[in-house]
Design a protein around this motif. Structure first.
Motif: not given
Ligand code: SF4
Ligand code: 13P
Length: 303
Positions: A26-28, A86-89, A114-116, A171-173, A199-201, A259-261
């Protein structure tokens, strides 16, 4: 450089030639969501990856999502068009760090978001996503539960269970940046709007919101709600799916900076190149994939 419409046509032709399916989070970016066969949240994408018949999956998301698809379907070719997405978290906890925590709490079950990384999933009892985290924790017989890596998701789950939740400090940046003040400002601009957050807030942001959902949970809630206006506390890419699925609703981002880069690294050129070259391919070594799959399958088996 080909125009978007030409690129889209070429991608569709290549997709057919390769017998591929395109899955997108959904974030694409909008153009990638529009070319995808399926757009969803992490749980829906894991289920879609497991159910696919096509031999090739083009995964438009970040690496842990493509890894999950590769673990579930080792016989398939899973392509991640943006190699460095990648997902920094997910990088905030390693399998070695988790092992140390497990030694400290030998009776605790381990729930991996799953974000692992696949290595961390391999050391875990079960996975969860933002859509099913409470259900996953409640399904366990253990009274103590280690949750990695998101401290905010762990804190959110702790509100709904009597189990002792032992959170990792990740945490998610993107979601960590939302503040209670953002909600106050958004509410003053749109007084009738319902505030939905992920819920990541942070806990104080969750307290100040009206409802908490996964990304697809938000979309379903908005489409089925009597309300007309919503403030959206998650990554802004979700606004595109909302506008497609319920165009009559008015949605405002809690912050336009959300925005998730890494999610934005995939574009049509990269999707085209991935299908053309059948690369970059995501491969998970069997010694990691087999135990990681146990944790993912256990989650997917829950009703
Ligand atoms: Fe990872 Fe946050 Fe991007 Fe989701 S929004 S993929 S948790 S960095
Ligand atoms: P969802 O599972 O809700 O789509 O969330 C994934 C994610 O990375 C949130 O930042």
């Amino acid at each position: 450089m080909a125009k978007d419409s030409e690129l889209r046509d070429e991608i569709l032709a290549l997709k057919e030639e390769r017998d591929a399916v395109i899955l997108a989070h959904n974030y694409q970016i909008d153009a990638v969501q529009d070319i995808a066969d399926f757009v969803g949240d992490s749980l829906e994408l894991a289920r879609a990856a497991a159910a696919q018949k096509a031999p090739v999956i083009v995964f438009c998301g970040v690496d842990f999502m493509a890894e999950t698809a590769a673990i579930l379907s080792p016989e398939k070719t899973v392509l991640l068009p943006a190699a460095g997405a990648c997902c920094p978290m997910a990088e905030m906890v390693t399998a070695g760090e988790l092992a140390v925590l497990q030694e400290q709490y030998p009776d605790a079950a381990v729930v991996a978001y799953v974000n692992t990384t696949a290595e961390v999933k391999a050391e875990s009892d079960i996975c969860c996503t933002s859509a099913n985290a409470v259900k996953v924790v409640e399904s366990l017989s253990e009274q103590q539960v280690i949750m990695v890596p998101d401290r905010n998701l762990a804190g959110y789950v702790a509100r709904f269970t009597t189990k002792e939740i032992l959170p990792w400090d990740g945490f998610c940046l993107v979601h960590e940046r939302f503040t209670r003040k953002d909600i106050q400002t958004a509410r003053s601009r749109h007084p009738g709007a319902e505030v939905l957050v992920h819920p990541e807030c942070r806990p104080e942001v969750i307290d100040a919101a009206d409802q908490v959902f996964s990304t697809s949970g938000m979309i379903r809630h908005i489409c089925g709600s009597q309300n007309e206006e919503f403030i959206i506390g998650t990554e802004t890419g979700i606004l595109h799916q909302i506008s497609l699925k319920c165009p009559e609703k008015h949605c405002y981002p809690l912050s336009s900076r959300a925005i998730c880069v890494n999610m934005k690294k995939t574009d049509l050129e990269k999707v085209h190149a991935a299908l053309d070259r059948m690369a970059p391919r995501v491969l998970v070594p069997e010694r990691i994939a087999i135990p990681a799959r146990r944790a993912i399958d256990r989650m997917l088996a829950l009703p």
